[in-house]
Design an enzyme around this catalytic site. Structure first.
Site, mmCIF file in Angstrom:
data_model
loop_
_atom_site.group_PDB
_atom_site.id
_atom_site.type_symbol
_atom_site.label_atom_id
_atom_site.label_comp_id
_atom_site.label_asym_id
_atom_site.label_seq_id
_atom_site.Cartn_x
_atom_site.Cartn_y
_atom_site.Cartn_z
ATOM 1 N N THR A 15 20.747 14.109 134.486
ATOM 2 C CA THR A 15 19.459 13.496 134.800
ATOM 3 C C THR A 15 18.652 13.351 133.323
ATOM 4 O O THR A 15 18.998 14.115 132.371
ATOM 5 C CB THR A 15 18.467 14.482 135.793
ATOM 6 O OG1 THR A 15 17.506 13.766 136.260
ATOM 7 C CG2 THR A 15 17.881 15.740 135.224
ATOM 8 N N LYS A 47 13.274 12.556 141.359
ATOM 9 C CA LYS A 47 13.183 14.165 140.627
ATOM 10 C C LYS A 47 11.802 14.190 139.917
ATOM 11 O O LYS A 47 11.672 15.264 139.371
ATOM 12 C CB LYS A 47 14.203 13.716 139.331
ATOM 13 C CG LYS A 47 15.575 13.751 140.039
ATOM 14 C CD LYS A 47 16.676 13.571 139.068
ATOM 15 C CE LYS A 47 17.977 12.921 139.261
ATOM 16 N NZ LYS A 47 18.614 12.450 138.518
ATOM 17 N N GLY A 59 8.452 16.811 136.874
ATOM 18 C CA GLY A 59 10.121 16.334 137.107
ATOM 19 C C GLY A 59 10.933 17.653 136.414
ATOM 20 O O GLY A 59 10.462 18.531 136.110
ATOM 21 N N SER A 138 20.230 15.530 130.451
ATOM 22 C CA SER A 138 21.262 15.024 129.699
ATOM 23 C C SER A 138 20.950 13.884 128.972
ATOM 24 O O SER A 138 21.674 13.730 127.604
ATOM 25 C CB SER A 138 22.714 14.783 130.698
ATOM 26 O OG SER A 138 22.160 13.595 131.652
ATOM 27 N N CYS A 172 23.302 7.169 127.810
ATOM 28 C CA CYS A 172 23.916 8.298 128.444
ATOM 29 C C CYS A 172 24.328 7.958 129.770
ATOM 30 O O CYS A 172 23.984 7.238 130.724
ATOM 31 C CB CYS A 172 22.463 9.501 128.741
ATOM 32 S SG CYS A 172 23.121 10.822 129.600
ATOM 33 N N THR A 175 22.587 9.302 132.926
ATOM 34 C CA THR A 175 21.237 8.334 133.219
ATOM 35 C C THR A 175 21.356 7.062 133.765
ATOM 36 O O THR A 175 22.010 6.314 133.113
ATOM 37 C CB THR A 175 20.397 8.590 131.990
ATOM 38 O OG1 THR A 175 20.448 9.973 131.578
ATOM 39 C CG2 THR A 175 19.064 8.170 132.001
#
Length: 188
Positions: A15, A47, A59, A138, A172, A175
């Site tokens: 995430t 989230k 979050g 991440s 990423c 993501t």
């Protein structure tokens, strides 16, 4: 050392959460991707959420069930301390670090109210970013770098956060661009 053998280390995969505080607003934005290994299990998870009757936003990154447990604990601390986020966060961090059950939770949190933005970790850390920008997960370093680079060009907190998350999603693989955002009026 494997992740399973070091249970106190936070999980950084899966995430990206970013918080930006600018010009009287604070936003917390998170992507929606839930991954299991190399497989996207869900593209639109939520989230980011409001806490304490909407006066706090937060979050999480890491294990979902662990994060929900921590949100529940933070809600209880906020109730006990009359919505004082800093005090509630410090008390949660103390419990998180010392409680045998909580110590095994693998998650990180960003929480914010009108006055302060904080990053909370299972190591007992309660960190306030000096520039009003914080990121975890991440893609956190990508989002953080993009947000800092954009501060000279964008004064609107939400626009800045959305663009930084878009950049993180381009870089990423954990993501995505399906975001949830919550915002509050800010004292700074």
């Amino acid at each position: 050392m494997s992740a399973s053998s070091d249970r106190s280390a936070p999980s950084w995969h899966g995430t990206t959460i970013l918080s930006v505080r600018r010009n009287g607003r604070v936003v917390v934005i998170g992507d929606g991707q839930v991954s299991m290994g190399q497989t996207v299990m869900k593209p639109n998870a939520r989230k980011v959420r409001q806490l304490h009757d909407g006066s706090v936003i937060g979050g999480f990154a890491g294990a979902t069930a662990d994060a929900f447990t921590l949100f529940e604990r933070l809600e209880a601390k906020l109730e006990r301390h009359n919505g004082q986020l800093m005090r509630a966060a410090v008390e949660l961090a103390k419990d998180w670090r010392t409680d045998k059950y909580l110590r095994n939770l693998e998650a990180l949190m960003i929480v914010a109210d009108k006055d302060v933005t904080l990053i909370l970790t299972g190591n007992g850390d309660v960190m306030e970013p000096v520039d009003g920008i914080a990121a975890i997960g991440s893609g956190g370093n990508f989002a953080l770098s993009a947000a800092r680079a954009l501060t000279d060009y964008e004064q609107d907190a939400e626009k800045l956060a959305r663009r930084a998350m878009q950049i993180a999603a381009e870089l990423c693989v954990y993501t995505n661009d399906q975001v949830t955002i919550e915002a509050l009026a800010s004292a700074t």
